[in-house]
Design a protein around this motif. Sequence first.
Motif, short mmCIF file in Angstrom:
data_model
loop_
_atom_site.label_atom_id
_atom_site.label_comp_id
_atom_site.label_asym_id
_atom_site.label_seq_id
_atom_site.Cartn_x
_atom_site.Cartn_y
_atom_site.Cartn_z
N GLY A 108 0.46 -1.49 0.15
CA GLY A 108 0.35 -0.29 0.16
C GLY A 108 0.61 0.93 0.14
N ALA A 109 0.62 2.59 -0.68
CA ALA A 109 0.93 3.75 -0.99
C ALA A 109 -0.03 4.63 -0.73
CB ALA A 109 2.31 3.86 -2.15
N ALA A 152 -3.00 -1.22 -4.88
CA ALA A 152 -2.78 -1.98 -3.30
C ALA A 152 -3.25 -2.06 -1.71
CB ALA A 152 -1.24 -2.45 -3.73
N GLU A 153 -3.87 -0.23 -1.57
CA GLU A 153 -4.05 0.40 -0.27
C GLU A 153 -5.64 -0.38 -0.63
OE1 GLU A 153 -3.74 1.31 3.46
OE2 GLU A 153 -1.32 0.50 1.71
N GLY A 154 -5.72 -0.09 -1.76
CA GLY A 154 -7.40 -0.13 -1.88
C GLY A 154 -7.56 -1.32 -1.56
N PHE A 199 3.87 3.77 3.65
CA PHE A 199 3.89 2.60 3.27
C PHE A 199 3.29 1.49 3.39
CE2 PHE A 199 6.50 4.98 0.76
CZ PHE A 199 6.89 5.51 -0.82
N VAL A 200 2.36 0.89 3.47
CA VAL A 200 1.50 0.18 3.92
C VAL A 200 2.04 -1.34 3.67
CG1 VAL A 200 -0.71 -0.94 5.92
CG2 VAL A 200 0.49 1.79 4.83
N VAL A 234 -11.75 7.63 -2.07
CA VAL A 234 -10.39 8.63 -0.75
C VAL A 234 -9.41 9.57 -0.71
CG1 VAL A 234 -10.78 6.29 -0.18
CG2 VAL A 234 -8.59 6.65 -0.95
N ILE A 235 -9.74 9.79 -2.05
CA ILE A 235 -8.89 11.77 -2.22
C ILE A 235 -10.05 12.34 -2.02
CG2 ILE A 235 -8.21 12.57 -4.97
CD1 ILE A 235 -6.62 10.06 -4.33
#
Length: 124
Positions: free
Chosen positions: A28-29, A44-46, A120-121, A56-57
Amino acid sequence: MEIIPFGSADLDNILAREPQRAEYLPFGAVLLDRSGTILKYNRAEGGIANRNPADVIGKNFFSEIAPCAKGKRFHGEFLRFHQTGQVNVMFDYKFAYKGANVGVKIHMKSQPDGQSCWLFVKRV
């Protein structure tokens, strides 16, 4: 295209030069401005958070998307970035998500211009 590993020391510089590469990261980013508003949210975060990135933006990460991240460690690191424009820290965190604690590793790193920072997750 080379794979960029989680925790890479120059990931912020790579994404500053080639912002489209955020979509191809295997983790995630999320890019936040200094007030916590989401500027970018990769696929990826989604997938990790089960959210549509386009939805979410423009929302505040800490109050509208992940209020569970408003804890002392996570939000405290972000507040240091808010004040100074600089952050580069990695830590473990547990998100309270859909009734479960989801363990992640967070790498919070400011952009070279100091006006935004990446979260970053990576699930652990």
